[in-house]
Design a protein around this motif. Sequence first.
Motif, PDB file in Angstrom:
ATOM      1  N   ARG A  63      35.317  41.190  36.052  1.00 22.86           N
ATOM      2  CA  ARG A  63      34.371  40.839  37.118  1.00 22.86           C
ATOM      3  C   ARG A  63      34.742  41.619  38.370  1.00 22.86           C
ATOM      4  NH1 ARG A  63      34.735  34.821  39.226  1.00 22.86           N
ATOM      5  NH2 ARG A  63      36.729  35.643  39.920  1.00 22.86           N
ATOM      6  N   THR A  64      33.789  42.331  38.913  1.00 24.44           N
ATOM      7  CA  THR A  64      34.007  43.079  40.152  1.00 24.44           C
ATOM      8  C   THR A  64      33.121  42.478  41.233  1.00 24.44           C
ATOM      9  OG1 THR A  64      34.478  45.100  38.913  1.00 24.44           O
ATOM     10  CG2 THR A  64      33.919  45.352  41.254  1.00 24.44           C
ATOM     11  N   THR A  65      33.741  42.122  42.340  1.00 17.14           N
ATOM     12  CA  THR A  65      33.039  41.579  43.494  1.00 17.14           C
ATOM     13  C   THR A  65      33.211  42.557  44.640  1.00 17.14           C
ATOM     14  OG1 THR A  65      33.577  39.345  42.750  1.00 17.14           O
ATOM     15  CG2 THR A  65      32.798  39.592  45.030  1.00 17.14           C
ATOM     16  N   ARG A  66      32.103  43.082  45.132  1.00 17.01           N
ATOM     17  CA  ARG A  66      32.168  44.030  46.249  1.00 17.01           C
ATOM     18  C   ARG A  66      32.057  43.277  47.563  1.00 17.01           C
ATOM     19  NH1 ARG A  66      28.209  48.362  43.634  1.00 17.01           N
ATOM     20  NH2 ARG A  66      27.000  46.485  43.401  1.00 17.01           N
ATOM     21  N   ALA A  67      33.024  43.518  48.430  1.00 21.69           N
ATOM     22  CA  ALA A  67      33.004  42.878  49.746  1.00 21.69           C
ATOM     23  C   ALA A  67      33.544  43.853  50.776  1.00 21.69           C
ATOM     24  CB  ALA A  67      33.846  41.614  49.730  1.00 21.69           C
ATOM     25  N   ARG A  68      32.674  44.395  51.592  1.00 16.31           N
ATOM     26  CA  ARG A  68      33.029  45.268  52.717  1.00 16.31           C
ATOM     27  C   ARG A  68      34.203  46.213  52.451  1.00 16.31           C
ATOM     28  NH1 ARG A  68      32.276  42.034  58.279  1.00 16.31           N
ATOM     29  NH2 ARG A  68      30.336  41.027  57.759  1.00 16.31           N
ATOM     30  N   ASN A  69      33.981  47.210  51.693  1.00 11.38           N
ATOM     31  CA  ASN A  69      34.963  48.266  51.410  1.00 11.38           C
ATOM     32  C   ASN A  69      36.227  47.767  50.723  1.00 11.38           C
ATOM     33  OD1 ASN A  69      33.231  50.045  52.689  1.00 11.38           O
ATOM     34  ND2 ASN A  69      34.200  49.729  54.677  1.00 11.38           N
ATOM     35  N   ASN A  70      36.198  46.546  50.191  1.00 13.73           N
ATOM     36  CA  ASN A  70      37.380  46.006  49.537  1.00 13.73           C
ATOM     37  C   ASN A  70      36.963  45.263  48.269  1.00 13.73           C
ATOM     38  OD1 ASN A  70      39.989  45.288  49.045  1.00 13.73           O
ATOM     39  ND2 ASN A  70      39.994  43.566  50.466  1.00 13.73           N
ATOM     40  N   PRO A  71      36.720  45.993  47.181  1.00 10.14           N
ATOM     41  CA  PRO A  71      36.303  45.311  45.958  1.00 10.14           C
ATOM     42  C   PRO A  71      37.437  44.461  45.382  1.00 10.14           C
ATOM     43  CG  PRO A  71      36.631  47.636  45.534  1.00 10.14           C
ATOM     44  CD  PRO A  71      36.800  47.432  47.010  1.00 10.14           C
ATOM     45  N   SER A  72      37.056  43.359  44.792  1.00  8.89           N
ATOM     46  CA  SER A  72      38.000  42.455  44.144  1.00  8.89           C
ATOM     47  C   SER A  72      37.706  42.481  42.649  1.00  8.89           C
ATOM     48  CB  SER A  72      37.814  41.049  44.702  1.00  8.89           C
ATOM     49  OG  SER A  72      38.551  40.125  43.958  1.00  8.89           O
ATOM     50  N   ILE A  73      38.737  42.675  41.847  1.00 14.54           N
ATOM     51  CA  ILE A  73      38.562  42.755  40.396  1.00 14.54           C
ATOM     52  C   ILE A  73      39.393  41.669  39.731  1.00 14.54           C
ATOM     53  CG2 ILE A  73      38.865  44.184  38.339  1.00 14.54           C
ATOM     54  CD1 ILE A  73      38.492  46.629  40.180  1.00 14.54           C
ATOM     55  N   ASP A  74      38.752  40.938  38.816  1.00 16.11           N
ATOM     56  CA  ASP A  74      39.409  39.888  38.044  1.00 16.11           C
ATOM     57  C   ASP A  74      39.086  40.101  36.578  1.00 16.11           C
ATOM     58  OD1 ASP A  74      40.415  38.164  40.274  1.00 16.11           O
ATOM     59  OD2 ASP A  74      38.274  38.036  40.704  1.00 16.11           O
ATOM     60  N   GLU A  75      39.914  39.525  35.711  1.00 15.43           N
ATOM     61  CA  GLU A  75      39.694  39.639  34.271  1.00 15.43           C
ATOM     62  C   GLU A  75      39.814  38.273  33.613  1.00 15.43           C
ATOM     63  OE1 GLU A  75      42.553  42.500  32.892  1.00 15.43           O
ATOM     64  OE2 GLU A  75      41.461  44.184  33.771  1.00 15.43           O
ATOM     65  N   SER A  76      39.004  38.057  32.593  1.00 15.09           N
ATOM     66  CA  SER A  76      39.083  36.823  31.818  1.00 15.09           C
ATOM     67  C   SER A  76      40.240  36.928  30.828  1.00 15.09           C
ATOM     68  CB  SER A  76      37.766  36.586  31.071  1.00 15.09           C
ATOM     69  OG  SER A  76      37.611  37.538  30.027  1.00 15.09           O
ATOM     70  N   ASP A  77      40.464  35.848  30.091  1.00 14.52           N
ATOM     71  CA  ASP A  77      41.466  35.871  29.028  1.00 14.52           C
ATOM     72  C   ASP A  77      41.037  36.870  27.959  1.00 14.52           C
ATOM     73  OD1 ASP A  77      43.063  33.845  30.173  1.00 14.52           O
ATOM     74  OD2 ASP A  77      41.794  32.292  29.290  1.00 14.52           O
ATOM     75  N   ARG A  78      41.990  37.447  27.285  1.00 13.87           N
ATOM     76  CA  ARG A  78      41.694  38.395  26.196  1.00 13.87           C
ATOM     77  C   ARG A  78      41.558  37.616  24.899  1.00 13.87           C
ATOM     78  NH1 ARG A  78      44.128  44.048  27.897  1.00 13.87           N
ATOM     79  NH2 ARG A  78      43.815  43.763  30.132  1.00 13.87           N
ATOM     80  N   ARG A  79      40.523  37.977  24.147  1.00 12.42           N
ATOM     81  CA  ARG A  79      40.197  37.234  22.934  1.00 12.42           C
ATOM     82  C   ARG A  79      39.744  38.185  21.832  1.00 12.42           C
ATOM     83  NH1 ARG A  79      36.976  32.053  25.335  1.00 12.42           N
ATOM     84  NH2 ARG A  79      38.602  31.493  26.808  1.00 12.42           N
ATOM     85  N   PRO A  80      39.711  37.697  20.591  1.00 13.21           N
ATOM     86  CA  PRO A  80      39.138  38.508  19.514  1.00 13.21           C
ATOM     87  C   PRO A  80      37.677  38.840  19.828  1.00 13.21           C
ATOM     88  CG  PRO A  80      40.351  36.642  18.609  1.00 13.21           C
ATOM     89  CD  PRO A  80      40.274  36.434  20.097  1.00 13.21           C
ATOM     90  N   ALA A  81      37.208  39.935  19.269  1.00  9.52           N
ATOM     91  CA  ALA A  81      35.872  40.449  19.592  1.00  9.52           C
ATOM     92  C   ALA A  81      34.775  39.410  19.444  1.00  9.52           C
ATOM     93  CB  ALA A  81      35.569  41.674  18.737  1.00  9.52           C
ATOM     94  N   GLY A  82      34.760  38.648  18.376  1.00 14.80           N
ATOM     95  CA  GLY A  82      33.699  37.663  18.148  1.00 14.80           C
ATOM     96  C   GLY A  82      33.639  36.609  19.241  1.00 14.80           C
ATOM     97  N   GLU A  83      34.793  36.105  19.642  1.00 14.03           N
ATOM     98  CA  GLU A  83      34.847  35.096  20.705  1.00 14.03           C
ATOM     99  C   GLU A  83      34.428  35.690  22.051  1.00 14.03           C
ATOM    100  OE1 GLU A  83      38.511  32.872  21.035  1.00 14.03           O
ATOM    101  OE2 GLU A  83      38.804  33.022  18.868  1.00 14.03           O
ATOM    102  N   ALA A  84      34.928  36.868  22.354  1.00 17.44           N
ATOM    103  CA  ALA A  84      34.598  37.514  23.631  1.00 17.44           C
ATOM    104  C   ALA A  84      33.116  37.866  23.693  1.00 17.44           C
ATOM    105  CB  ALA A  84      35.460  38.757  23.827  1.00 17.44           C
ATOM    106  N   ASP A  85      32.547  38.305  22.582  1.00 14.00           N
ATOM    107  CA  ASP A  85      31.122  38.632  22.551  1.00 14.00           C
ATOM    108  C   ASP A  85      30.271  37.382  22.793  1.00 14.00           C
ATOM    109  OD1 ASP A  85      31.874  41.237  22.041  1.00 14.00           O
ATOM    110  OD2 ASP A  85      31.233  41.222  19.945  1.00 14.00           O
ATOM    111  N   ALA A  86      30.680  36.245  22.232  1.00 19.97           N
ATOM    112  CA  ALA A  86      29.959  34.989  22.448  1.00 19.97           C
ATOM    113  C   ALA A  86      30.051  34.571  23.921  1.00 19.97           C
ATOM    114  CB  ALA A  86      30.510  33.891  21.541  1.00 19.97           C
TER     115      ALA A  86
END
Length: 97
Positions: A63-86
């Motif tokens: 997830r990338t959130t743009r806020a005044r020249n300072n983007p914030s990047i976060d990531e979800s938990d890593r999962r097998p492809a089927g779960e992540a796709d759902a």
Amino acid sequence: MIRWDHPPRCTSPHVLPARSHCEELTWHPPRGDGQARVVRWTCDCDTVFYELCQAGGLRFIRRTTRARNNPSIDESDRRPAGEADATWVALLHGLVR
């Protein structure tokens, strides 16, 4: 005929607004443990956009959130492809955030 006085149409999907029964994903700072391949993405015309990424045989949502020249990047938990796709489909439909 192309009109130059209007912005181009978005070609990537947009995330629907969060529904009243929307579940919250757990978000973490980026691992920074190597490169990830972007598999799918949402339109970046909004201040928040998402990418479905794959690294080391697992998938996660960035997830990338743009806020005044300072983007914030976060990531979800890593999962097998089927779960992540759902989870990705649920995100697009406003069922998770």
